[in-house]
Design a protein around this motif. Structure first.
Motif, mmCIF file in Angstrom:
data_model
loop_
_atom_site.group_PDB
_atom_site.id
_atom_site.type_symbol
_atom_site.label_atom_id
_atom_site.label_comp_id
_atom_site.label_asym_id
_atom_site.label_seq_id
_atom_site.Cartn_x
_atom_site.Cartn_y
_atom_site.Cartn_z
ATOM 1 N N GLY A 1 8.876 17.063 5.418
ATOM 2 C CA GLY A 1 8.399 17.416 4.080
ATOM 3 C C GLY A 1 7.526 16.304 3.515
ATOM 4 O O GLY A 1 7.129 15.373 4.229
ATOM 5 N N ALA A 2 7.207 16.446 2.213
ATOM 6 C CA ALA A 2 6.366 15.446 1.557
ATOM 7 C C ALA A 2 7.103 14.107 1.538
ATOM 8 O O ALA A 2 8.322 14.067 1.357
ATOM 9 N N ALA A 3 6.351 13.021 1.757
ATOM 10 C CA ALA A 3 6.983 11.695 1.768
ATOM 11 C C ALA A 3 5.981 10.651 1.340
ATOM 12 O O ALA A 3 4.774 10.903 1.269
ATOM 13 N N GLN A 4 6.549 9.486 0.999
ATOM 14 C CA GLN A 4 5.687 8.371 0.616
ATOM 15 C C GLN A 4 6.091 7.170 1.453
ATOM 16 O O GLN A 4 7.286 6.941 1.679
ATOM 17 N N ILE A 5 5.105 6.401 1.936
ATOM 18 C CA ILE A 5 5.453 5.188 2.676
ATOM 19 C C ILE A 5 4.831 3.981 2.003
ATOM 20 O O ILE A 5 3.860 4.088 1.251
ATOM 21 N N SER A 6 5.439 2.827 2.291
ATOM 22 C CA SER A 6 4.903 1.554 1.826
ATOM 23 C C SER A 6 4.466 0.769 3.051
ATOM 24 O O SER A 6 5.177 0.728 4.056
ATOM 25 N N LEU A 7 3.294 0.174 2.941
ATOM 26 C CA LEU A 7 2.724 -0.563 4.068
ATOM 27 C C LEU A 7 2.311 -1.935 3.549
ATOM 28 O O LEU A 7 1.467 -2.041 2.662
ATOM 29 N N ASN B 1 0.869 -1.172 0.000
ATOM 30 C CA ASN B 1 0.000 0.000 0.000
ATOM 31 C C ASN B 1 0.903 1.218 0.000
ATOM 32 O O ASN B 1 1.748 1.369 0.889
ATOM 33 N N LEU B 2 0.801 2.025 -1.029
ATOM 34 C CA LEU B 2 1.647 3.211 -1.111
ATOM 35 C C LEU B 2 0.823 4.413 -0.680
ATOM 36 O O LEU B 2 -0.265 4.655 -1.213
ATOM 37 N N ILE B 3 1.310 5.147 0.336
ATOM 38 C CA ILE B 3 0.553 6.259 0.894
ATOM 39 C C ILE B 3 1.420 7.520 0.865
ATOM 40 O O ILE B 3 2.576 7.492 1.290
ATOM 41 N N SER B 4 0.852 8.596 0.318
ATOM 42 C CA SER B 4 1.577 9.859 0.292
ATOM 43 C C SER B 4 1.105 10.748 1.438
ATOM 44 O O SER B 4 -0.086 10.753 1.765
#
Lengths: 343, 728
Positions: A266-272, A241-244
């Motif tokens: 700052g802006a980031a993206q995580i993987s879950l 799941n990619l979440i910005s």
């Protein structure tokens, strides 16, 4: 350096006209290691393999095998063994002739070449089939002949081009185990190409994930699954799941999601990963609503609507299913979110 | 030894052999064919000649030490390649600037006074040095990564390009140049324009009544008529074979190879025997219906009859392929949607056939334009391009400039048709077969159409049977033309009389000489043609090298050049130094090899498309270079293609006439040229006898080739492929 380097790519580029198949790749593979090139079709993984084999020559850059520059050497003048996707057994030669072909071509006396071929065939479990033609063998046997043929000359490196794509789905697990066992037994350096991430995770010492001619990430199977560097790797290996969102003071926030995350603000993206999301019925934060619940035999798979993304979550069979439409609270362990770069 | 060391020692050995050949070529072997007696040097090699004042040969001689020096600096380096290329360029330049009557530029005579004496064509030394230099160029290219570093493939590419250049494109260039050469030997636009716009080429008088039309108009009228009729008949035959329950389909298919093994002229002669002024049918017509015998058969109508007979089988095969490739489910779909058989045919089948029809039409058109045998026998006063070219070179008024201009027109017309055909096949082909077999049966022809088809085919078949009956019978009866059917071997004895006596086998017949030459030349040409054709196909299909597309285009282009044009171009190119080989048997062999090579290439390409490329790659990763892979893996797998190429090139060499008629000499006469002589002399029975013998010999040879090539393990291969199919 303690470990010997078997293969080294330095800035290797391969172009076909204006199309770039392999884009300035630098990489080294240690002796005795099994490295997999993994990626979607057209990512340059097969071209990279063929560059090692000498079936393609690089447009620029240097390819070294066993410490020697082989960049402009023909395939026949390198010491590599290759197992082809279609096996590429010679249909007009029997098993023994197929296996002893390489030694004979390289000038070994016929009797000696055959004796050596017998030996390998026996080790690989094909004793008694030596006079058969490839057309008289089963798919699994053909594959073993292809492997025997590739290792008979003690190559500097053994190359596999999607070797399981012609094997029944049921047999794949067994055959890939055999390949791994054989590679370890003979102490061979091997390079393996596949587009199947599960296969790659199962056989490799290290995996090179490729994307559009470049290396997206190199690492052990566990590295790649647990610490993907980019959203591409996270999504390609396993489900993600990619979440910005935004990071401020060590916390990642997106709508009502608020989890600790290291790294700059700052802006980031995580993987879950779906299996790291714990679901419990009832209102809470972060909250969600079950859209579907699918029975998959080994686990339940949920689609969850939330304020920040549509999530995929998987839960073990031991938990009771939650009906679609139910409001749920998500629990996300602190170690679950992995910061990834976009693409 | 490690594979790397092995490779380096092999490469060094190969390089050394090329250098030794070069040394032999410039130091020992005679450079020229033969020199004028007064200036015969002591040492006829390039070194000897250069030392005696032929200083323009020094660069060629000095290339040897330079190359040896450069090879120590690294054969993969730019220096080595540069020197080899420069040496080859010098070789070409010296050959073309210093001709038979001296140099092309006066300053050369000032520099080297001996140059004024001129030089003859290249001899063993000249050719060998060219070969050695090309070998070294290929060697250096391979070391620099050309052809994925495979030295054998690199050499193959370089040599085949050189051969095509020398024997296909260079003659055409010489021919084009000859069209611009005026009566005094000057090169100018004027003479070309005069020839190009000559009224006997373009005039349209025949339309307005009165005199004859120009040759181009004649050729075009003939080509269009022949192509139309052949396409219509071919379609009718194809529909009958593919879409009716006609019982003798296989016979019809088998008959379609007849024209391929039919020597030229024989159809024309049979037509004269049947329809000439004193012909059989003319005679019956006069007796029964009181029709006054005329010479109507000589001219457009006669040529047309012969060409329809000869080219319909070609259009038939093309259209049969098209008809059979139409997926039956399309027609079934149309019928389930409510269209009747007739509507389905015109709305579905016919549009799908159109690309095939266009291809067949253009093919027949090209064949008709290129045809020489029929117009020369049946033409009478109706001159076409090919016959006019022939008479301009061979006739009493030798005029190479005129022949060259006509040849360029003919070439342009065929190339345009060829290009159109490639365009049609390339873009508009609706081949609907995908490899997976589709259920469904081809629908049968609607009743009315069947009638039309039969109405077209029956006269054609009857005509064919009549012609071949005359051919088969004519050789063994007293005089077929007068319907005197007394059996006799007299004609056979005139041609092929022999005696076995105390001093061995004595051959008395007048045809033995040409028969022996034909068999010899064909037997030498066929394997060479096959080798070069299959090699070229292999390079195009499997090798990856800069300029591959141009290479493929060039080889295919050579296929479209009419034989007559090839013949004249060889006359223009190989009568003079540096490559002076007219009058030899070699030129006959070379002519056949490069005329027929594209057929071997096509057979090879089709075969390679069937074979998994990774088998060759497997062979390479196991240490086999290009040569070993070709011999041990590729050739065993493409045996059927080898057979096709061998048979076709052999048969074509036996029956070819258009190109070879320009190249035969008293010493090396060919069967077809001999037959043409007999036809011109009106000895029809002898011509027919010889043709029948040729056909029998060809059939025997085809069977022999099949036995030699063999079919070992081919059945298994099919099984193997079947097994592989579901894997994808």
């Amino acid at each position: 350096m303690t470990e010997e380097i078997a293969i080294e790519f330095a800035n290797v580029t391969k172009r076909y006209g204006s199309a770039v198949a392999v884009d300035a790749i630098t990489l080294s593979i240690a002796k005795g290691e099994l490295v997999t090139f993994l990626g979607p079709s057209g990512c340059g993984k097969t071209t990279s393999l063929r560059l090692i084999a000498g079936l393609e020559l690089p447009t620029s850059g240097v390819v070294q095998i066993a410490g020697r520059d082989v960049s402009q050497r023909a395939a026949s003048e390198r010491n590599v063994g290759m197992v082809f996707q279609s096996y590429a057994l010679f249909p007009h030669m029997n098993v023994l002739e197929n296996v002893s072909y390489g030694p004979m071509i390289r000038g070994v006396a016929k009797a000696k070449a055959r004796a050596h071929a017998y030996e390998i065939l026996e080790q690989i479990g094909l004793k008694g089939l030596d006079m058969r033609l490839p057309s008289e063998l089963s798919g699994g046997q053909q594959q073993r002949v292809a492997v025997a043929r590739a290792i008979v000359q003690q190559p500097d490196v053994l190359l596999f081009d999607e070797p399981l794509s012609n094997v029944d789905a049921k047999l794949r697990r067994k055959v890939r185990g055999e390949i791994r066992e054989l590679q370890k037994r003979f102490g061979l350096t091997a390079v393996y190409v596949t587009h199947d991430q599960e296969e790659a995770l199962a056989v490799s010492d290290r995996i090179v994930v490729m994307q559009a001619g470049r290396i997206a990430q190199i690492g052990t199977p566990r590295d790649l699954y647990e610490r993907p560097a980019s959203s591409f790797v996270a999504d390609f290996i396993g489900d993600a799941n990619l979440i910005s969102g935004q990071v401020t003071a060590g916390r990642f926030r997106a709508a009502d999601l608020d989890v600790p995350l290291a790294g700059p603000d700052g802006a980031a993206q995580i993987s879950l990963r779906p299996e790291r999301i714990i679901l419990s019925a009832g209102e809470g934060a972060p909250s969600g609503r079950v859209r579907s619940c699918t029975y998959l035999g080994s686990h339940w798979e949920y689609e969850i609507e939330t304020g920040f993304a549509e999530l995929l979550a998987s839960r073990p069979m031991s938990e009771a299913p939650i009906a679609p439409g139910t409001a749920v609270t998500l629990t996300i362990p602190e170690t679950a979110p992995i910061r990834v770069t976009d693409i | 030894m490690t594979p790397e060391e092995l490779r380096d020692s092999r490469a060094a050995r190969e390089r050394l052999s090329w250098l030794v050949l070069l040394a032999l070529a410039v130091l020992v072997l005679p450079w020229h064919q033969s020199l004028p007696a007064e200036s015969a040097p002591i040492i006829p090699s390039a070194l000897g000649l250069a030392a005696e004042g032929r200083g323009w040969l020094w660069p060629v001689v000095l290339a040897l030490p330079l190359l040896v020096w450069a090879s120590f600096k690294g054969a993969g380096g730019r220096l080595f390649l540069g020197v080899a290329l420069a040496a080859f360029a010098v070789l070409l330049v010296q050959g073309f600037t210093v001709g038979l009557r001296g140099p092309a530029f006066d300053w050369l005579t000032i520099l080297f006074p001996v140059a004024g004496q001129g030089q003859t064509g290249l001899g063993w030394g000249g050719f060998a040095s060219g070969i050695a230099l090309l070998g070294l160029i290929a060697h250096a290219l391979a070391l620099r990564g050309f052809c994925r570093g495979d030295r054998f493939s690199a050499s193959a590419v370089v040599f085949i390009v050189a051969l095509l250049g020398l024997f296909v494109f260079y003659p055409i260039l010489r021919l084009a140049l000859a069209a611009f050469v005026g009566p005094d030997g000057e090169v100018a636009l004027g003479p070309f324009l005069t020839r190009l716009f000559a009224p006997e080429i373009w005039r349209l008088d025949c339309l307005t009544g009165g005199r004859r039309c120009g040759v181009v108009i004649n050729s075009l009228v003939l080509g269009l008529l022949a192509a139309t009729i052949c396409t219509a008949l071919g379609l009718a035959l194809a529909l009958i074979v593919a879409r009716t329950s006609f019982r003798f389909k296989q016979t019809l298919r088998a008959l379609s190879i007849l024209p391929i093994i039919t020597p030229p002229f024989v159809v024309g002669v049979a037509i004269i025997v049947l329809f000439g002024r004193t012909g059989l049918i003319t005679g019956w017509g006069a007796e029964i219906f009181d029709i006054r015998p005329t010479r109507w058969v000589y001219g457009l109508s006669g040529i047309l009859m012969a060409q329809v007979l000869a080219f319909t089988p070609i259009t038939f095969l093309v259209l049969l392929g098209t008809v059979e490739a139409i997926n039956p489910t399309l027609e079934e779909a149309s019928q389930t949607l409510g269209a009747g058989p007739v509507k389905t045919f015109f709305k579905v089948t016919w549009p799908l056939l159109r690309p095939g029809l266009a291809a067949a039409f253009l093919l027949a058109f090209i064949e008709s334009l290129a045809d020489f045998g029929n117009p020369i026998v049946l033409g009478g006063g109706y001159e076409v391009l090919s016959t006019r070219i022939f008479f301009a070179v061979v006739g009493a008024r030798y005029d190479l400039g005129n022949a060259a201009t006509l040849a360029m027109i003919l070439l342009t017309l065929t190339l345009v048709a060829f290009w159109l055909q490639q365009r049609w096949l390339g873009r508009k082909s609706y081949v609907t077969v995908t490899g997976k077999s589709d259920a469904g049966l081809a629908s049968t022809l609607p009743f009315g159409l069947k009638g039309v088809a039969w109405a077209a085919v029956i006269p054609f078949v009857a005509f064919t049977i009549g012609v071949y009956a005359v051919v088969l019978l004519g050789g063994f009866v007293h005089d077929i033309g007068r319907w005197d059917l007394t059996p006799t071997f007299a004609h056979l004895r005139t041609a092929f009389d022999f005696e076995v006596n105390a001093s061995g086998l004595q051959l008395y017949g007048s045809a033995w000489n040409s028969m022996q030459t034909t068999l010899l030349v064909s037997a030498i040409a066929a394997p060479l043609t096959t080798l070069i054709g299959i090699m070229t196909a292999w390079l195009v299909a499997r090798q990856d090298f800069a300029g591959r597309n141009a290479f493929e285009f060039g080889t295919m282009l050579s296929f479209a050049i009419p034989g007559t044009v090839v013949g004249v171009s060889y006359v223009a190119a190989f009568n003079v130094p540096p490559v002076d080989i007219t009058g030899t048997a070699a030129i006959l062999v070379i002519c056949f090899v490069f005329r027929n090579m594209p057929v071997g290439m096509r057979a090879g390409l089709a075969a390679f498309a069937q074979i998994d490329r990774s088998m060759e790659e497997a062979s390479q990763t196991m240490g086999a270079g290009g040569a070993a892979t070709l011999r041990r893996v590729v050739l065993p797998l493409v045996k059927p293609a080898v057979f096709t190429a061998l048979v076709y090139s052999f048969v074509t060499a036996m029956t070819a006439v258009s190109a070879v008629i320009f190249l035969v000499s008293a010493r090396h006469n060919m069967a077809t040229a001999y037959i043409m002589g007999r036809v011109e002399a009106g000895e029809y029975a002898l011509a027919i006898t010889y043709s029948t013998v040729l056909m029998i010999v060809m059939i025997i040879c085809i069977v022999l080739i099949q036995l030699m090539v063999g079919a070992r393990r081919l059945g298994r291969r099919r099984e193997f492929q079947g097994q592989k199919a579901p894997a994808e």
